[in-house]
Design an enzyme around this catalytic site. Structure first.
Site, PDB file in Angstrom:
ATOM      1  N   ASP A   1      32.119 -64.703 -18.857  1.00 60.51           N
ATOM      2  CA  ASP A   1      30.762 -64.699 -19.401  1.00 60.51           C
ATOM      3  C   ASP A   1      30.689 -63.835 -20.650  1.00 60.51           C
ATOM      4  O   ASP A   1      31.390 -62.827 -20.765  1.00 60.51           O
ATOM      5  CB  ASP A   1      29.807 -64.163 -18.333  1.00 60.51           C
ATOM      6  CG  ASP A   1      28.364 -64.542 -18.607  1.00 60.51           C
ATOM      7  OD1 ASP A   1      28.126 -65.407 -19.484  1.00 60.51           O
ATOM      8  OD2 ASP A   1      27.472 -63.983 -17.950  1.00 60.51           O
TER       9      ASP A   1
ATOM     10  N   ASN B   1      25.671 -76.115 -17.002  1.00 66.73           N
ATOM     11  CA  ASN B   1      25.892 -75.887 -18.433  1.00 66.73           C
ATOM     12  C   ASN B   1      25.525 -77.082 -19.305  1.00 66.73           C
ATOM     13  O   ASN B   1      25.438 -76.951 -20.536  1.00 66.73           O
ATOM     14  CB  ASN B   1      27.346 -75.487 -18.702  1.00 66.73           C
ATOM     15  CG  ASN B   1      27.668 -74.066 -18.299  1.00 66.73           C
ATOM     16  OD1 ASN B   1      28.814 -73.727 -18.034  1.00 66.73           O
ATOM     17  ND2 ASN B   1      26.657 -73.198 -18.222  1.00 66.73           N
TER      18      ASN B   1
END
Length: 257
Positions: free
Chosen positions: A34, A82
Site C-alpha cells: 500500500d 480496485n
C-alpha cells in the site's frame, strides 16, 4: 524518577526487535503493498509513477525474502474493489504485469522462483491474463520460493466460491455434512496449492493503514501482523528484516499458553 527512567530503558531493551539472521524465518509472508499513489503525490507525480516504482520494490523485496530463506510470498497486487479507481490508473495496472515479467523473468528463472496466481483471473483483460499465465507456465517446474500475485482477488468472494463448491459436493453426495472440516475449506481456497504453507506466518502492510482490506481473511487467522507507515515504494530490505525481527520476538500461542 531515575528508577522509572532505568525501568523504561530496561523494558525498551527487553522488547527490542532486532533481526536475527540465525533466528526463525517466517516460511510464508503475505504483503499488502500500500502507498504507491501517496508516494507519487508527495513528489508531485502522477499516481501511476508510484505503481511503476512499486514494481521495482516487488523485485527488491522478493529477492531479499528469497535470500533469507522465505519459502512463499503472497503479494496483494489488485483487489476486486480496485476496479473503482480511475480508468487510466486501472489500465496502467493491467499493463504492469507485462512490464514486470519482461524485466525480471530472467532473474526469477535464475533464482528458481515459481510464479503463482490467486484471484478471479478470468475477469482480467485478455492481454493481462495471457501475460500472467505465461509467467506461471514458464516457472511451473521451478522448485524455489513460491511468489504468488493476488490479482483481482477478494477474500470474501474466495470464501463464497469455496462454500458453493462444498455445498455442491454435499448435494452430490460426495461428502456428508458431518465430514466437513476446516481442511475441507482449505482445499477449496485459491491458496490450496501451497499445502502446509497455505497460512502466512507474517502479514506486512505498508503505508500506515491498519486493516486487511479483504485479503486472505481465512488464511490470516493466526498470522502475526506488522503495520508500518513506510510507503511501499520506499520499503527496503532493511525494513523487511525489521518486520521479521518483530515476528521473531513474538510468541505464537495459537490460543494456548
Amino acid at each position: 524518577m531515575k528508577f522509572l527512567n532505568r525501568w523504561l530503558t530496561t523494558k525498551k531493551e527487553e522488547t527490542s526487535n532486532h533481526f536475527d539472521q540465525e533466528g526463525k524465518i517466517p516460511q510464508h509472508i503475505a504483503v499488502i503493498m500500500d502507498g504507491n499513489g501517496r508516494w507519487a503525490q508527495k513528489r508531485m507525480l502522477p499516481r501511476i509513477a508510484g505503481h511503476k516504482e512499486g514494481m521495482e520494490t516487488v523485485r527488491r523485496i522478493a529477492i531479499a525474502a528469497d535470500d533469507l530463506g522465505v519459502k512463499a510470498m503472497t503479494l496483494y497486487a489488485f483487489s476486486t474493489e480496485n476496479w473503482k479507481r480511475p480508468t487510466e490508473e486501472v489500465s496502467f495496472l493491467m499493463k504492469l504485469p507485462g512490464d514486470f515479467f519482461q524485466l525480471f523473468m530472467p532473474e526469477i528463472q535464475e533464482r528458481n522462483m515459481q510464479i503463482k496466481l490467486i484471484g478471479f483471473i478470468d475477469q482480467l483483460p485478455d492481454s493481462t491474463r495471457r501475460v500472467v499465465q505465461n509467467a506461471v507456465d514458464a516457472t511451473v517446474n521451478n522448485t524455489g520460493m513460491v511468489l504468488t500475485f493476488a490479482l483481482n482477488y477478494g477474500s470474501r468472494a474466495e470464501i463464497l466460491e469455496a462454500t458453493k463448491s462444498i455445498a455442491q459436493q454435499v448435494k452430490d453426495g460426495q461428502i456428508t455434512v458431518e465430514e466437513l472440516s476446516e481442511d475441507s475449506i482449505n482445499q477449496e481456497l485459491q491458496t490450496a496449492f501451497l499445502g502446509q504453507l497455505q497460512d502466512p506466518d507474517l502479514m506486512i502492510r505498508t503505508s500506515g493503514e491498519v486493516r486487511l482490506s479483504n485479503f486472505l481473511c481465512w488464511q490470516l487467522a493466526y498470522s502475526e501482523f506488522y503495520f508500518t507507515d513506510i510507503l511501499w515504494p520506499d520499503f527496503s530490505k532493511e525494513d523487511l528484516q525489521e518486520a521479521i525481527g518483530v515476528y521473531q520476538n513474538r510468541h505464537r500461542r495459537y490460543g494456548g499458553l
